[in-house]
Design a protein around this motif. Sequence first.
Motif, PDB file in Angstrom:
ATOM      1  N   PRO A  39      -7.709 162.748  98.929  1.00  0.00           N
ATOM      2  CA  PRO A  39      -8.609 161.919  99.404  1.00  0.00           C
ATOM      3  C   PRO A  39      -8.738 160.614  98.563  1.00  0.00           C
ATOM      4  CG  PRO A  39      -9.718 163.932  98.845  1.00  0.00           C
ATOM      5  CD  PRO A  39      -8.507 164.063  98.158  1.00  0.00           C
ATOM      6  N   PHE A  40      -8.749 159.727  99.348  1.00  0.00           N
ATOM      7  CA  PHE A  40      -8.977 158.155  98.705  1.00  0.00           C
ATOM      8  C   PHE A  40      -9.794 156.979  99.570  1.00  0.00           C
ATOM      9  CE2 PHE A  40      -6.137 155.621 101.257  1.00  0.00           C
ATOM     10  CZ  PHE A  40      -5.225 156.505 101.707  1.00  0.00           C
ATOM     11  N   ASP A  41     -10.135 156.264  99.039  1.00  0.00           N
ATOM     12  CA  ASP A  41     -10.898 155.302  99.637  1.00  0.00           C
ATOM     13  C   ASP A  41     -10.606 153.617  99.176  1.00  0.00           C
ATOM     14  OD1 ASP A  41     -12.429 153.684 101.323  1.00  0.00           O
ATOM     15  OD2 ASP A  41     -14.576 154.287 100.709  1.00  0.00           O
ATOM     16  N   CYS A  42     -10.848 153.350  98.042  1.00  0.00           N
ATOM     17  CA  CYS A  42     -11.137 152.144  97.486  1.00  0.00           C
ATOM     18  C   CYS A  42      -9.607 151.731  97.081  1.00  0.00           C
ATOM     19  CB  CYS A  42     -11.871 151.554  96.457  1.00  0.00           C
ATOM     20  SG  CYS A  42     -11.891 152.548  95.063  1.00  0.00           S
ATOM     21  N   GLN A  43      -9.039 152.791  96.299  1.00  0.00           N
ATOM     22  CA  GLN A  43      -7.590 152.547  95.678  1.00  0.00           C
ATOM     23  C   GLN A  43      -7.596 151.765  94.852  1.00  0.00           C
ATOM     24  OE1 GLN A  43      -4.000 152.908  97.990  1.00  0.00           O
ATOM     25  NE2 GLN A  43      -5.323 152.602  99.885  1.00  0.00           N
ATOM     26  N   ASP A  44      -9.135 151.378  93.970  1.00  0.00           N
ATOM     27  CA  ASP A  44      -9.214 150.462  92.938  1.00  0.00           C
ATOM     28  C   ASP A  44     -10.180 150.712  91.867  1.00  0.00           C
ATOM     29  OD1 ASP A  44      -8.662 147.982  91.785  1.00  0.00           O
ATOM     30  OD2 ASP A  44     -10.306 147.165  92.523  1.00  0.00           O
ATOM     31  N   GLY A  45     -10.240 152.248  91.995  1.00  0.00           N
ATOM     32  CA  GLY A  45     -10.973 152.786  90.620  1.00  0.00           C
ATOM     33  C   GLY A  45     -12.587 152.418  90.715  1.00  0.00           C
ATOM     34  N   GLU A  46     -12.733 152.282  92.095  1.00  0.00           N
ATOM     35  CA  GLU A  46     -14.367 151.797  92.292  1.00  0.00           C
ATOM     36  C   GLU A  46     -15.332 153.019  93.139  1.00  0.00           C
ATOM     37  OE1 GLU A  46     -15.787 148.990  91.916  1.00  0.00           O
ATOM     38  OE2 GLU A  46     -14.195 147.542  91.378  1.00  0.00           O
ATOM     39  N   CYS A  47     -14.522 153.974  93.723  1.00  0.00           N
ATOM     40  CA  CYS A  47     -15.230 154.906  94.586  1.00  0.00           C
ATOM     41  C   CYS A  47     -15.202 156.260  94.093  1.00  0.00           C
ATOM     42  CB  CYS A  47     -14.727 154.773  95.950  1.00  0.00           C
ATOM     43  SG  CYS A  47     -12.907 155.634  96.252  1.00  0.00           S
ATOM     44  N   GLY A  48     -14.298 156.590  93.331  1.00  0.00           N
ATOM     45  CA  GLY A  48     -14.320 158.128  92.919  1.00  0.00           C
ATOM     46  C   GLY A  48     -13.646 159.061  93.836  1.00  0.00           C
ATOM     47  N   SER A  49     -13.280 158.661  95.082  1.00  0.00           N
ATOM     48  CA  SER A  49     -12.658 159.702  95.927  1.00  0.00           C
ATOM     49  C   SER A  49     -11.571 160.499  95.558  1.00  0.00           C
ATOM     50  CB  SER A  49     -12.391 159.001  97.200  1.00  0.00           C
ATOM     51  OG  SER A  49     -13.406 158.035  97.876  1.00  0.00           O
ATOM     52  N   CYS A  50     -10.720 159.588  94.674  1.00  0.00           N
ATOM     53  CA  CYS A  50      -9.481 160.425  94.283  1.00  0.00           C
ATOM     54  C   CYS A  50      -9.472 161.287  93.123  1.00  0.00           C
ATOM     55  CB  CYS A  50      -8.447 159.028  94.376  1.00  0.00           C
ATOM     56  SG  CYS A  50      -8.794 158.070  92.776  1.00  0.00           S
ATOM     57  N   LEU A  51     -10.809 161.591  92.638  1.00  0.00           N
ATOM     58  CA  LEU A  51     -10.819 162.545  91.382  1.00  0.00           C
ATOM     59  C   LEU A  51      -9.770 163.417  91.440  1.00  0.00           C
ATOM     60  CD1 LEU A  51     -12.730 162.846  88.816  1.00  0.00           C
ATOM     61  CD2 LEU A  51     -13.858 164.405  90.173  1.00  0.00           C
ATOM     62  N   GLU A  73     -15.724 154.041  83.078  1.00  0.00           N
ATOM     63  CA  GLU A  73     -17.186 154.087  83.381  1.00  0.00           C
ATOM     64  C   GLU A  73     -17.495 154.854  84.714  1.00  0.00           C
ATOM     65  OE1 GLU A  73     -19.967 152.859  82.703  1.00  0.00           O
ATOM     66  OE2 GLU A  73     -19.187 152.429  80.684  1.00  0.00           O
ATOM     67  N   LEU A  74     -16.466 154.979  85.724  1.00  0.00           N
ATOM     68  CA  LEU A  74     -16.726 155.613  86.774  1.00  0.00           C
ATOM     69  C   LEU A  74     -16.720 157.104  86.442  1.00  0.00           C
ATOM     70  CD1 LEU A  74     -17.480 155.696  89.733  1.00  0.00           C
ATOM     71  CD2 LEU A  74     -14.901 155.610  90.126  1.00  0.00           C
ATOM     72  N   LEU A  75     -15.742 157.662  85.707  1.00  0.00           N
ATOM     73  CA  LEU A  75     -15.784 158.938  85.204  1.00  0.00           C
ATOM     74  C   LEU A  75     -17.038 159.425  84.628  1.00  0.00           C
ATOM     75  CD1 LEU A  75     -12.121 159.410  83.862  1.00  0.00           C
ATOM     76  CD2 LEU A  75     -13.309 160.454  86.224  1.00  0.00           C
ATOM     77  N   ARG A  99      -9.040 162.641  85.830  1.00  0.00           N
ATOM     78  CA  ARG A  99      -8.506 161.182  86.031  1.00  0.00           C
ATOM     79  C   ARG A  99      -8.890 160.850  87.729  1.00  0.00           C
ATOM     80  NH1 ARG A  99      -4.821 159.217  82.437  1.00  0.00           N
ATOM     81  NH2 ARG A  99      -5.553 157.364  83.452  1.00  0.00           N
ATOM     82  N   LEU A 100      -8.873 159.546  87.621  1.00  0.00           N
ATOM     83  CA  LEU A 100      -8.726 159.000  89.032  1.00  0.00           C
ATOM     84  C   LEU A 100      -7.475 158.527  89.460  1.00  0.00           C
ATOM     85  CD1 LEU A 100     -11.413 156.202  88.696  1.00  0.00           C
ATOM     86  CD2 LEU A 100     -11.900 158.565  89.596  1.00  0.00           C
ATOM     87  N   ALA A 101      -6.848 159.265  90.804  1.00  0.00           N
ATOM     88  CA  ALA A 101      -5.455 159.271  91.072  1.00  0.00           C
ATOM     89  C   ALA A 101      -4.782 157.993  91.171  1.00  0.00           C
ATOM     90  CB  ALA A 101      -5.260 160.063  91.932  1.00  0.00           C
ATOM     91  N   CYS A 102      -5.733 156.967  91.551  1.00  0.00           N
ATOM     92  CA  CYS A 102      -5.585 155.501  91.921  1.00  0.00           C
ATOM     93  C   CYS A 102      -5.248 154.917  90.488  1.00  0.00           C
ATOM     94  CB  CYS A 102      -6.392 155.114  92.885  1.00  0.00           C
ATOM     95  SG  CYS A 102      -7.913 154.277  92.260  1.00  0.00           S
ATOM     96  N   GLN A 103      -5.683 155.238  89.414  1.00  0.00           N
ATOM     97  CA  GLN A 103      -5.774 154.602  88.318  1.00  0.00           C
ATOM     98  C   GLN A 103      -4.864 155.299  86.986  1.00  0.00           C
ATOM     99  OE1 GLN A 103      -7.966 151.581  87.514  1.00  0.00           O
ATOM    100  NE2 GLN A 103      -7.582 151.780  89.802  1.00  0.00           N
TER     101      GLN A 103
END
Length: 122
Positions: A39-51, A73-75, A99-103
């Motif tokens: 799952p993903f949304d922002c693709q910029d480390g902001e939303c946490g969807s891609c955990l 910070e988000l984690l 991790r955040l997959a987008c990061q």
Amino acid sequence: MANVTFSSPVMPRDITVYAVAGDRGNLLALAKSHHIPIPFDCQDGECGSCLVDVEHLANSVRCGIALTEKEKELLKQMGKITKAEIMDAEVNDMPPRHRLACQCFVRDEDIFVTFEGDLTLP
Ligand code: FES
């Protein structure tokens, strides 16, 4: 050459893909290019969807990581990284479990990636 295996309850089986040197982006981009439904949304480390949960398979020294302030910070806000893991990342350049997959950039090492996925999607 890095073998990246993806596993999730939303996938009928685990899928291993090969990330070729020079053709590596972040984990989310790799997953998307192989139709892995992280799952993903922002693709910029902001939303946490891609955990995702990343297990490093080699017993040898892990490749250094670049854990950005944003990801850290988000984690932290999500309760997915411990103080000890933050310290290990900052001092020893060791990656935390979540991790955040987008990061998260794919390195030249084999990893096993698990994610919850969205069971409500077809
Ligand atoms: Fe939003 Fe990765 S897609 S943090």
